[in-house]
Design a protein around this motif. Sequence first.
Motif, PDB file in Angstrom:
ATOM      1  N   GLY A 148       0.818  -1.208   0.000  1.00  0.00           N
ATOM      2  CA  GLY A 148       0.000   0.000   0.000  1.00  0.00           C
ATOM      3  C   GLY A 148       0.857   1.265   0.000  1.00  0.00           C
ATOM      4  N   VAL A 149       1.898   1.271   0.835  1.00  0.00           N
ATOM      5  CA  VAL A 149       2.802   2.429   0.864  1.00  0.00           C
ATOM      6  C   VAL A 149       3.530   2.573  -0.469  1.00  0.00           C
ATOM      7  N   LEU A 150       3.959   1.464  -1.048  1.00  0.00           N
ATOM      8  CA  LEU A 150       4.704   1.494  -2.301  1.00  0.00           C
ATOM      9  C   LEU A 150       3.847   2.030  -3.445  1.00  0.00           C
ATOM     10  N   ILE A 151       2.584   1.613  -3.508  1.00  0.00           N
ATOM     11  CA  ILE A 151       1.698   2.095  -4.570  1.00  0.00           C
ATOM     12  C   ILE A 151       1.501   3.605  -4.455  1.00  0.00           C
ATOM     13  N   CYS A 152       1.252   4.082  -3.245  1.00  0.00           N
ATOM     14  CA  CYS A 152       1.101   5.530  -3.040  1.00  0.00           C
ATOM     15  C   CYS A 152       2.385   6.271  -3.396  1.00  0.00           C
ATOM     16  N   PHE A 153       3.530   5.687  -3.019  1.00  0.00           N
ATOM     17  CA  PHE A 153       4.816   6.327  -3.294  1.00  0.00           C
ATOM     18  C   PHE A 153       5.059   6.458  -4.793  1.00  0.00           C
ATOM     19  N   LEU A 154       4.822   5.379  -5.539  1.00  0.00           N
ATOM     20  CA  LEU A 154       5.039   5.417  -6.985  1.00  0.00           C
ATOM     21  C   LEU A 154       4.070   6.380  -7.663  1.00  0.00           C
ATOM     22  N   GLY A 155       2.836   6.447  -7.158  1.00  0.00           N
ATOM     23  CA  GLY A 155       1.871   7.370  -7.739  1.00  0.00           C
ATOM     24  C   GLY A 155       2.199   8.825  -7.481  1.00  0.00           C
ATOM     25  N   LEU A 156       2.914   9.101  -6.376  1.00  0.00           N
ATOM     26  CA  LEU A 156       3.249  10.483  -6.013  1.00  0.00           C
ATOM     27  C   LEU A 156       4.603  10.937  -6.524  1.00  0.00           C
ATOM     28  N   MET A 157       5.446  10.018  -6.987  1.00  0.00           N
ATOM     29  CA  MET A 157       6.800  10.377  -7.410  1.00  0.00           C
ATOM     30  C   MET A 157       6.836  11.458  -8.494  1.00  0.00           C
ATOM     31  N   PRO A 158       5.928  11.451  -9.472  1.00  0.00           N
ATOM     32  CA  PRO A 158       5.965  12.545 -10.462  1.00  0.00           C
ATOM     33  C   PRO A 158       5.735  13.929  -9.857  1.00  0.00           C
ATOM     34  N   PHE A 159       5.190  13.992  -8.648  1.00  0.00           N
ATOM     35  CA  PHE A 159       4.904  15.277  -7.997  1.00  0.00           C
ATOM     36  C   PHE A 159       5.847  15.547  -6.828  1.00  0.00           C
ATOM     37  N   SER A 160       7.001  14.881  -6.805  1.00  0.00           N
ATOM     38  CA  SER A 160       7.903  15.004  -5.659  1.00  0.00           C
ATOM     39  C   SER A 160       8.411  16.432  -5.488  1.00  0.00           C
ATOM     40  N   GLN A 161       8.727  17.112  -6.585  1.00  0.00           N
ATOM     41  CA  GLN A 161       9.221  18.480  -6.474  1.00  0.00           C
ATOM     42  C   GLN A 161       8.159  19.421  -5.928  1.00  0.00           C
ATOM     43  N   GLN A 162       6.917  19.245  -6.367  1.00  0.00           N
ATOM     44  CA  GLN A 162       5.825  20.081  -5.863  1.00  0.00           C
ATOM     45  C   GLN A 162       5.563  19.808  -4.386  1.00  0.00           C
ATOM     46  N   LEU A 163       5.672  18.540  -3.975  1.00  0.00           N
ATOM     47  CA  LEU A 163       5.461  18.199  -2.571  1.00  0.00           C
ATOM     48  C   LEU A 163       6.543  18.829  -1.700  1.00  0.00           C
ATOM     49  N   TYR A 164       7.791  18.791  -2.186  1.00  0.00           N
ATOM     50  CA  TYR A 164       8.852  19.416  -1.397  1.00  0.00           C
ATOM     51  C   TYR A 164       8.659  20.931  -1.326  1.00  0.00           C
ATOM     52  N   SER A 165       8.248  21.548  -2.426  1.00  0.00           N
ATOM     53  CA  SER A 165       8.011  22.996  -2.416  1.00  0.00           C
ATOM     54  C   SER A 165       6.938  23.357  -1.398  1.00  0.00           C
ATOM     55  N   PHE A 166       5.914  22.496  -1.281  1.00  0.00           N
ATOM     56  CA  PHE A 166       4.861  22.748  -0.302  1.00  0.00           C
ATOM     57  C   PHE A 166       5.403  22.664   1.117  1.00  0.00           C
ATOM     58  N   VAL A 167       6.232  21.661   1.387  1.00  0.00           N
ATOM     59  CA  VAL A 167       6.810  21.500   2.720  1.00  0.00           C
ATOM     60  C   VAL A 167       7.777  22.639   3.036  1.00  0.00           C
ATOM     61  N   ALA A 168       8.519  23.106   2.033  1.00  0.00           N
ATOM     62  CA  ALA A 168       9.520  24.146   2.254  1.00  0.00           C
ATOM     63  C   ALA A 168       8.923  25.542   2.287  1.00  0.00           C
ATOM     64  N   ASN A 169       7.671  25.693   1.902  1.00  0.00           N
ATOM     65  CA  ASN A 169       7.082  27.025   1.777  1.00  0.00           C
ATOM     66  C   ASN A 169       7.110  27.848   3.066  1.00  0.00           C
ATOM     67  N   PRO A 170       6.844  27.281   4.262  1.00  0.00           N
ATOM     68  CA  PRO A 170       6.884  28.110   5.481  1.00  0.00           C
ATOM     69  C   PRO A 170       8.221  28.808   5.700  1.00  0.00           C
ATOM     70  N   LEU A 171       9.336  28.129   5.390  1.00  0.00           N
ATOM     71  CA  LEU A 171      10.641  28.758   5.552  1.00  0.00           C
ATOM     72  C   LEU A 171      10.940  29.721   4.409  1.00  0.00           C
ATOM     73  N   MET A 172      10.618  29.308   3.193  1.00  0.00           N
ATOM     74  CA  MET A 172      10.903  30.150   2.035  1.00  0.00           C
ATOM     75  C   MET A 172      10.172  31.484   2.126  1.00  0.00           C
ATOM     76  N   ALA A 173       8.990  31.480   2.739  1.00  0.00           N
ATOM     77  CA  ALA A 173       8.215  32.714   2.838  1.00  0.00           C
ATOM     78  C   ALA A 173       8.830  33.713   3.805  1.00  0.00           C
ATOM     79  N   THR A 174       9.702  33.248   4.694  1.00  0.00           N
ATOM     80  CA  THR A 174      10.305  34.146   5.692  1.00  0.00           C
ATOM     81  C   THR A 174      11.755  34.488   5.394  1.00  0.00           C
ATOM     82  N   LEU A 175      12.355  33.843   4.406  1.00  0.00           N
ATOM     83  CA  LEU A 175      13.746  34.134   4.081  1.00  0.00           C
ATOM     84  C   LEU A 175      13.863  35.535   3.481  1.00  0.00           C
ATOM     85  N   PRO A 176      14.972  36.210   3.725  1.00  0.00           N
ATOM     86  CA  PRO A 176      15.179  37.526   3.122  1.00  0.00           C
ATOM     87  C   PRO A 176      15.185  37.450   1.597  1.00  0.00           C
TER      88      PRO A 176
END
Length: 248
Positions: free
Chosen positions: A29-57
């Motif tokens: 089950g985890v593997l199927i979800c992982f493979l389905g989400l891999m094409p969106f890995s960059q977007q997922l990381y951007s979402f996670v990084a957004n709180p810090l990126m919004a406060t950087l100078p």
Amino acid sequence: MSESEQQYSQPLVEHLIELRRRLMWLILGVLICFLGLMPFSQQLYSFVANPLMATLPANTSMIATDVVAPFFVPVKVTLMVAFLLSLPHTLYQVWAFVAPALYQNEKRLITPLVLSSVILFFTGMAFAYFLVFPIIFKFLAGVTPVGVNMATDIDKYLSFVLGMFVAFGTTFEVPVVVVLLNRMGIVSPAQLKVARPYVIVGAFVIAAVITPPDIISQIMLAVPLILLYEAGLLLCRFMKPADRDDED
């Protein structure tokens, strides 16, 4: 081997086979979800990084000190999201394995406990992401010395975020723990009420250890922990400990 020993070992082997089967379905089950989400890995990381990126100078960004970090960090984020998305399936596999050993009243109790645990864990993560992270990162950006470039490594940032997610998600499980202890007859509402001062002190100690060294983020972890403890105590007043006479 005697006949009694054979009868004892056979159920054990059956349990191990069933455990292996459930683990295989869980991983699948985890593997199927992982493979389905891999094409969106960059977007997922951007979402996670957004709180810090919004406060950087301005004209500042995060850095990668490891050669393979730009690839593996988004993969780690995708794996984390895949695990969260497959969590209902994972819990079902755990439930299917342990359900035959439970009493009927325990089966009726475990379903709402599991559902509430998942909801509260996700709520804790959302609380950290939308409320706590912006305050923490704004505070850290504000105390950065003049002349120092706040360039955070993406791998270390991910480790920090995952730790905070686990901390807040686990903290929000307090009502479930309190209700479960009361339902099992380990503690009573009166005992929980007496323990309130110790819980308040412990909440602030835990917050001081987990969160960065600013009073705002510590309060934002300690206060929800105390309120959730009170919510669990309130629920316990409407419940009674398990009665073995009702068990099958």
